[in-house]
Design a protein around this motif. Structure first.
Motif, PDB file in Angstrom:
ATOM      1  N   GLY A 112       0.801  -1.223   0.000  1.00  0.00           N
ATOM      2  CA  GLY A 112       0.000   0.000   0.000  1.00  0.00           C
ATOM      3  C   GLY A 112       0.831   1.269   0.000  1.00  0.00           C
ATOM      4  N   VAL A 113       2.042   1.207   0.515  1.00  0.00           N
ATOM      5  CA  VAL A 113       2.918   2.380   0.493  1.00  0.00           C
ATOM      6  C   VAL A 113       3.123   2.846  -0.942  1.00  0.00           C
ATOM      7  N   GLY A 114       3.336   1.870  -1.842  1.00  0.00           N
ATOM      8  CA  GLY A 114       3.556   2.223  -3.236  1.00  0.00           C
ATOM      9  C   GLY A 114       2.294   2.538  -3.990  1.00  0.00           C
ATOM     10  N   GLU A 115       1.271   1.671  -3.861  1.00  0.00           N
ATOM     11  CA  GLU A 115       0.089   1.852  -4.702  1.00  0.00           C
ATOM     12  C   GLU A 115      -0.910   2.870  -4.151  1.00  0.00           C
ATOM     13  N   LEU A 116      -0.825   3.188  -2.867  1.00  0.00           N
ATOM     14  CA  LEU A 116      -1.750   4.164  -2.288  1.00  0.00           C
ATOM     15  C   LEU A 116      -1.099   5.518  -2.051  1.00  0.00           C
ATOM     16  N   TRP A 117       0.102   5.520  -1.500  1.00  0.00           N
ATOM     17  CA  TRP A 117       0.716   6.772  -1.090  1.00  0.00           C
ATOM     18  C   TRP A 117       1.653   7.353  -2.155  1.00  0.00           C
ATOM     19  N   LEU A 118       2.590   6.566  -2.658  1.00  0.00           N
ATOM     20  CA  LEU A 118       3.571   7.097  -3.614  1.00  0.00           C
ATOM     21  C   LEU A 118       2.950   7.433  -4.965  1.00  0.00           C
ATOM     22  N   THR A 119       1.864   6.772  -5.321  1.00  0.00           N
ATOM     23  CA  THR A 119       1.199   7.047  -6.606  1.00  0.00           C
ATOM     24  C   THR A 119      -0.151   7.732  -6.415  1.00  0.00           C
ATOM     25  N   SER A 120      -0.398   8.241  -5.217  1.00  0.00           N
ATOM     26  CA  SER A 120      -1.659   8.936  -4.903  1.00  0.00           C
ATOM     27  C   SER A 120      -2.883   8.061  -5.189  1.00  0.00           C
ATOM     28  N   GLY A 121      -2.727   6.775  -5.055  1.00  0.00           N
ATOM     29  CA  GLY A 121      -3.863   5.871  -5.222  1.00  0.00           C
ATOM     30  C   GLY A 121      -4.179   5.484  -6.650  1.00  0.00           C
ATOM     31  N   VAL A 122      -3.409   5.991  -7.630  1.00  0.00           N
ATOM     32  CA  VAL A 122      -3.709   5.704  -9.038  1.00  0.00           C
ATOM     33  C   VAL A 122      -3.594   4.214  -9.337  1.00  0.00           C
ATOM     34  N   VAL A 123      -2.532   3.583  -8.854  1.00  0.00           N
ATOM     35  CA  VAL A 123      -2.325   2.158  -9.106  1.00  0.00           C
ATOM     36  C   VAL A 123      -3.429   1.327  -8.442  1.00  0.00           C
ATOM     37  N   ALA A 124      -3.785   1.675  -7.217  1.00  0.00           N
ATOM     38  CA  ALA A 124      -4.835   0.935  -6.511  1.00  0.00           C
ATOM     39  C   ALA A 124      -6.177   1.077  -7.213  1.00  0.00           C
ATOM     40  N   ILE A 125      -6.468   2.287  -7.695  1.00  0.00           N
ATOM     41  CA  ILE A 125      -7.737   2.517  -8.398  1.00  0.00           C
ATOM     42  C   ILE A 125      -7.787   1.693  -9.682  1.00  0.00           C
ATOM     43  N   GLY A 126      -6.702   1.728 -10.437  1.00  0.00           N
ATOM     44  CA  GLY A 126      -6.671   0.962 -11.679  1.00  0.00           C
ATOM     45  C   GLY A 126      -6.847  -0.520 -11.447  1.00  0.00           C
ATOM     46  N   SER A 127      -6.198  -1.046 -10.431  1.00  0.00           N
ATOM     47  CA  SER A 127      -6.311  -2.470 -10.127  1.00  0.00           C
ATOM     48  C   SER A 127      -7.722  -2.829  -9.679  1.00  0.00           C
ATOM     49  N   ALA A 128      -8.316  -1.988  -8.832  1.00  0.00           N
ATOM     50  CA  ALA A 128      -9.650  -2.273  -8.293  1.00  0.00           C
ATOM     51  C   ALA A 128     -10.724  -2.225  -9.375  1.00  0.00           C
ATOM     52  N   VAL A 129     -10.558  -1.343 -10.329  1.00  0.00           N
ATOM     53  CA  VAL A 129     -11.560  -1.204 -11.388  1.00  0.00           C
ATOM     54  C   VAL A 129     -11.529  -2.395 -12.348  1.00  0.00           C
ATOM     55  N   LEU A 130     -10.381  -3.027 -12.497  1.00  0.00           N
ATOM     56  CA  LEU A 130     -10.207  -4.071 -13.504  1.00  0.00           C
ATOM     57  C   LEU A 130     -10.558  -5.475 -13.025  1.00  0.00           C
ATOM     58  N   ASN A 131     -11.041  -5.630 -11.786  1.00  0.00           N
ATOM     59  CA  ASN A 131     -11.444  -6.967 -11.329  1.00  0.00           C
ATOM     60  C   ASN A 131     -12.743  -6.882 -10.553  1.00  0.00           C
ATOM     61  N   ASN A 132     -13.524  -7.959 -10.610  1.00  0.00           N
ATOM     62  CA  ASN A 132     -14.881  -7.923 -10.052  1.00  0.00           C
ATOM     63  C   ASN A 132     -14.936  -7.919  -8.536  1.00  0.00           C
ATOM     64  N   LYS A 133     -13.828  -8.152  -7.855  1.00  0.00           N
ATOM     65  CA  LYS A 133     -13.809  -8.108  -6.398  1.00  0.00           C
ATOM     66  C   LYS A 133     -13.181  -6.827  -5.864  1.00  0.00           C
ATOM     67  N   GLY A 134     -12.825  -5.903  -6.751  1.00  0.00           N
ATOM     68  CA  GLY A 134     -12.248  -4.635  -6.315  1.00  0.00           C
ATOM     69  C   GLY A 134     -10.911  -4.779  -5.634  1.00  0.00           C
ATOM     70  N   LYS A 135     -10.120  -5.774  -6.031  1.00  0.00           N
ATOM     71  CA  LYS A 135      -8.829  -6.009  -5.386  1.00  0.00           C
ATOM     72  C   LYS A 135      -7.791  -4.994  -5.841  1.00  0.00           C
ATOM     73  N   ARG A 136      -7.000  -4.504  -4.897  1.00  0.00           N
ATOM     74  CA  ARG A 136      -5.814  -3.741  -5.268  1.00  0.00           C
ATOM     75  C   ARG A 136      -4.627  -4.700  -5.291  1.00  0.00           C
ATOM     76  N   LEU A 137      -3.445  -4.205  -5.676  1.00  0.00           N
ATOM     77  CA  LEU A 137      -2.290  -5.084  -5.804  1.00  0.00           C
ATOM     78  C   LEU A 137      -1.959  -5.783  -4.488  1.00  0.00           C
ATOM     79  N   GLY A 138      -2.068  -5.056  -3.383  1.00  0.00           N
ATOM     80  CA  GLY A 138      -1.799  -5.658  -2.082  1.00  0.00           C
ATOM     81  C   GLY A 138      -2.700  -6.829  -1.789  1.00  0.00           C
ATOM     82  N   ASP A 139      -3.949  -6.763  -2.265  1.00  0.00           N
ATOM     83  CA  ASP A 139      -4.881  -7.872  -2.067  1.00  0.00           C
ATOM     84  C   ASP A 139      -4.467  -9.087  -2.899  1.00  0.00           C
ATOM     85  N   PHE A 140      -4.040  -8.839  -4.131  1.00  0.00           N
ATOM     86  CA  PHE A 140      -3.606  -9.951  -4.980  1.00  0.00           C
ATOM     87  C   PHE A 140      -2.413 -10.677  -4.366  1.00  0.00           C
TER      88      PHE A 140
END
Length: 270
Positions: A112-140
């Motif tokens: 989450g440090v990278g996908e939420l804070w260092l990228t202002s959440g852009v990476v987490a948003i992209g990951s969550a939108v592309l899967n039906n369970k709303g997973k971010r990279l940390g969840d995967f």
């Protein structure tokens, strides 16, 4: 049909994946909590000389604690619920339905440090939108996802077969129904009144088709799918309750026989 999840203990979780918006609001609340904690710590009467000597190390430790150690500890102790998640009625669970542990919580926080804070959440948003369970990279990487735990309660179901089907279902043979099928069919009955008529009819017919594989013979007359479903589920529950009652009676009888003293031995309490 709604997704069901069975945990290792065989308990079916009545949960649905949390929406992206709900997770975002929960994260916002957690960020606000961190800001408040930072303001409190910043105003503590700490020796300025001490801070000047170890300012860099203190800053690094503070960041690691706030972004990794604190969220990982909170999720571990609460089994996947931070203050924000609690407020929004969501929880992080493992993919197999079990509670998250320290390993999963640490991976989520670290990534989450990278996908939420260092990228202002852009990476987490992209990951969550592309899967039906709303997973971010940390969840995967951790094998987790967020679920809703505040599911609206469904009204009680009147499990009583229609009078014209009582004789048939009472004498019918009912095989061992899969627990997931029996539960989802019962939940369908609870929410059928609020469903779209077309969806209600097609879903009822599908449950009737699945249940009919375990019931013989077929009804003597054509029946409505929901009448068929409620008859099977109600009779299954009645038979299970009867078997449990018989088991308890046998256990009580055996216990009474074991407690009897052999003939010729007096009870010391008399």
């Amino acid at each position: 049909m709604e997704e069901q999840h069975v945990i290792g203990e065989g308990v079916v979780l009545d949960t649905r994946p949390a929406s992206f918006l709900t997770r975002g609001l929960a994260f916002t609340i957690d960020v606000l909590v961190l800001v408040v904690l930072f303001i409190i710590v910043a105003n503590l009467p700490i020796d300025s000389i001490f801070l000047s000597q170890f300012s860099d190390a203190f800053a690094i430790l503070a960041v690691v604690f706030a972004l990794v150690i604190l969220p990982a500890t909170v999720e571990t102790l609460t089994r996947g619920r931070s203050l924000g998640k609690y407020a929004m009625g969501i929880q992080i669970i493992r993919d197999d339905g079990g509670p998250v542990g320290s390993r999963q919580a640490f991976i989520r926080a670290l990534v989450g440090v990278g996908e939420l804070w260092l990228t202002s959440g852009v990476v987490a948003i992209g990951s969550a939108v592309l899967n039906n369970k709303g997973k971010r990279l940390g969840d995967f990487l951790a094998g987790t996802y967020a679920v809703r735990v505040r599911v609206p309660k469904t009204p009680p179901v009147n499990l009583a077969p229609p009078s014209h089907l009582v004789n048939w279902i009472t004498n019918a043979e009912i095989g061992k129904l899969p627990d997931g099928l029996a539960l989802s069919a019962r939940q369908f009955l609870a929410r059928s009144a609020t469903m779209h008529p077309g969806s209600r009819q097609s879903t009822g017919e599908e449950y009737m088709r699945q249940l009919s594989q375990y019931v013989a013979p077929a009804p003597p007359v054509q029946v409505h799918p929901e009448d068929y479903i409620v008859s099977v589920i109600a009779e299954r529950a009645r038979r299970e309750a009867s078997l449990e009652s018989q088991r308890l009676d046998r256990a009580s009888h055996v216990r009474e026989r074991l407690e009897r003293l052999p003939v010729g031995i007096s009870n010391p309490e008399n």
